[in-house]
Each structure stands twice: as structure tokens, then as C-alpha cells.
Scaffold this motif. Structure first.
Motif, PDB file in Angstrom:
ATOM      1  N   TYR A   1      43.955  45.579  49.633  1.00  0.00           N
ATOM      2  CA  TYR A   1      44.674  46.106  48.476  1.00  0.00           C
ATOM      3  C   TYR A   1      44.192  47.501  48.075  1.00  0.00           C
ATOM      4  O   TYR A   1      44.704  48.075  47.138  1.00  0.00           O
TER       5      TYR A   1
ATOM      6  N   ALA B   1      47.064  40.837  38.785  1.00  0.00           N
ATOM      7  CA  ALA B   1      45.674  41.122  39.135  1.00  0.00           C
ATOM      8  C   ALA B   1      44.803  40.955  37.906  1.00  0.00           C
ATOM      9  O   ALA B   1      45.231  41.280  36.782  1.00  0.00           O
ATOM     10  N   SER B   2      43.590  40.466  38.102  1.00  0.00           N
ATOM     11  CA  SER B   2      42.586  40.439  37.058  1.00  0.00           C
ATOM     12  C   SER B   2      41.781  41.718  37.173  1.00  0.00           C
ATOM     13  O   SER B   2      41.436  42.138  38.280  1.00  0.00           O
TER      14      SER B   2
ATOM     15  N   SER C   1      36.671  47.010  38.429  1.00  0.00           N
ATOM     16  CA  SER C   1      36.870  46.092  39.555  1.00  0.00           C
ATOM     17  C   SER C   1      38.129  45.282  39.295  1.00  0.00           C
ATOM     18  O   SER C   1      38.589  45.147  38.169  1.00  0.00           O
ATOM     19  N   ARG C   2      38.690  44.762  40.377  1.00  0.00           N
ATOM     20  CA  ARG C   2      39.904  43.954  40.263  1.00  0.00           C
ATOM     21  C   ARG C   2      39.896  42.867  41.327  1.00  0.00           C
ATOM     22  O   ARG C   2      39.232  42.960  42.350  1.00  0.00           O
ATOM     23  N   SER C   3      40.631  41.813  41.016  1.00  0.00           N
ATOM     24  CA  SER C   3      40.895  40.788  42.012  1.00  0.00           C
ATOM     25  C   SER C   3      42.379  40.466  41.921  1.00  0.00           C
ATOM     26  O   SER C   3      42.898  40.233  40.835  1.00  0.00           O
ATOM     27  N   ASN C   4      43.059  40.542  43.038  1.00  0.00           N
ATOM     28  CA  ASN C   4      44.482  40.250  43.048  1.00  0.00           C
ATOM     29  C   ASN C   4      44.672  38.746  43.001  1.00  0.00           C
ATOM     30  O   ASN C   4      44.110  38.017  43.804  1.00  0.00           O
ATOM     31  N   GLU C   5      45.464  38.307  42.037  1.00  0.00           N
ATOM     32  CA  GLU C   5      45.716  36.882  41.869  1.00  0.00           C
ATOM     33  C   GLU C   5      46.968  36.434  42.604  1.00  0.00           C
ATOM     34  O   GLU C   5      47.027  35.322  43.105  1.00  0.00           O
TER      35      GLU C   5
ATOM     36  N   THR D   1      44.297  40.475  32.507  1.00  0.00           N
ATOM     37  CA  THR D   1      45.273  40.361  33.583  1.00  0.00           C
ATOM     38  C   THR D   1      46.421  41.334  33.384  1.00  0.00           C
ATOM     39  O   THR D   1      46.910  41.515  32.270  1.00  0.00           O
TER      40      THR D   1
ATOM     41  N   ASN E   1      37.987  49.152  45.430  1.00  0.00           N
ATOM     42  CA  ASN E   1      37.520  48.181  44.445  1.00  0.00           C
ATOM     43  C   ASN E   1      36.056  48.470  44.147  1.00  0.00           C
ATOM     44  O   ASN E   1      35.391  49.188  44.877  1.00  0.00           O
ATOM     45  N   ASN E   2      35.555  47.871  43.086  1.00  0.00           N
ATOM     46  CA  ASN E   2      34.169  48.049  42.646  1.00  0.00           C
ATOM     47  C   ASN E   2      33.842  49.535  42.549  1.00  0.00           C
ATOM     48  O   ASN E   2      33.022  50.066  43.279  1.00  0.00           O
TER      49      ASN E   2
ATOM     50  N   ASP F   1      39.470  46.937  50.538  1.00  0.00           N
ATOM     51  CA  ASP F   1      40.035  45.739  51.141  1.00  0.00           C
ATOM     52  C   ASP F   1      41.521  45.954  51.396  1.00  0.00           C
ATOM     53  O   ASP F   1      42.007  47.086  51.319  1.00  0.00           O
TER      54      ASP F   1
END
Length: 166
Positions: free
Chosen positions: A44, A158-159, A18-22, A144, A47-48, A42
Motif C-alpha cells: 500500500y 484504514a486505521s 502509521s496506518r494499517s489497511n483494514e 479510522t 508506512n511508519n 508495503d
């Protein structure tokens, strides 16, 4: 460039991601999609994700940056394995081979970066995961990924989190 690291990570490891764009610089876009195994899509991309040993996946990346990146721009990783083992490396984003060594198992990972200059780029690659994990342990990587331009300003970050099971 984040997509290249993901491709390399998939070639060496598996299971969940998984990732989250920072941060993404203004007027830039990026999408990274995987054909199967992901439950969320999403702005980007995928994900997941949950990938299985011995399976094939096609990864597609499309990005357009607000600036041009040259070989003095970098992709940096600041990761922690299992909460305490550091995995840090930095590579030129283009015209280079990015290499690093995985801690404990001392496995060398290398992948070719795209040609310079980079402003927009599209790539698609099908990979096949090994039939079983190259690491016979449950492990987790978190941290990151950051891309900086030639003067050190952040282009994107991204994290990420990945759980790897045998």
C-alpha cells in the motif's frame, strides 16, 4: 482520497504516522508513498513515517478502484485526539472542498477533493511543513478513515495513528 486526507494532515501536523489497511474492495489497488522519512514500504506504500518540522516531503498516490465514484460517495473520518476528544467528519470524495475544525485549537482545515468521476487517479504533491508545530503540545490522533460509494457500501478503510510533537 485517503491520500488527500494525509496531505491535509501533513499540512497541519507532523512527527509520526502509521496506518494499517483494514479493507480494500476486491480488484482495487492503492499505493501512497512519501519520498523520505518512512521506514516501511508495503503493497500500500509508505508506512511508519517520521517527519520533521521545516522539512519538505513529496507524496505520491496511485489508485485504481473496481468501481467509479461520484460526488455521492464519501470520505469519513472517525478519529480520537488524545484518547478522548472526537474528530469526526464526512466529505464528498470528489467535486468538493472537505472542511473540518480541529478540536480545542479550533483550527479550520480545508482541502480540495479531486474532480468527479474517480476510478483511477494519480497525484503527486510536495509540501513543506511549518518551521515549528502550530500546536505547542504533544498530542496523538487515532482512528479510522473510510471511503463509501454512493449506495453506502465500503470501498476501502484504514486505521491511522499519528503522534504530534512541538
Amino acid at each position: 482520497m485517503l491520500s488527500v486526507l494525509l496531505l491535509a494532515g501533513l499540512a497541519a501536523a507532523d512527527i509520526s504516522f502509521s496506518r494499517s489497511n483494514e479493507y480494500l474492495e476486491p480488484d482495487a489497488t492503492i499505493t501512497l508513498t512519501v519520498d523520505t522519512g518512512c521506514t516501511v514500504k508495503d503493497q500500500y506504500g509508505s508506512n511508519n513515517c517520521d517527519w520533521h518540522w521545516g522539512s519538505r516531503y513529496t507524496i505520491s498516490a496511485n489508485f485504481k478502484l473496481a468501481e467509479v465514484l461520484y460526488s455521492n460517495s464519501t470520505l469519513s473520518a472517525d478519529l480520537t485526539i488524545d484518547g478522548f476528544l472526537p474528530l469526526k467528519f464526512s466529505c464528498a470524495v470528489c467535486d468538493s472542498v472537505c472542511s473540518f475544525k480541529l478540536p480545542v485549537v479550533s483550527k479550520e482545515v480545508s482541502f480540495k477533493m479531486p474532480a468527479c468521476p474517480i476510478q483511477s487517479h494519480t497525484l503527486s504533491k510536495t509540501i513543506e511543513l511549518p518551521s515549528s508545530s502550530p500546536v505547542p503540545l504533544d498530542t496523538k490522533a487515532e482512528g479510522t478513515l473510510t471511503i463509501t460509494n454512493g449506495v453506502g457500501s465500503k470501498v476501502g478503510s484504514a486505521s491511522i495513528s499519528s503522534d504530534i510533537s512541538p
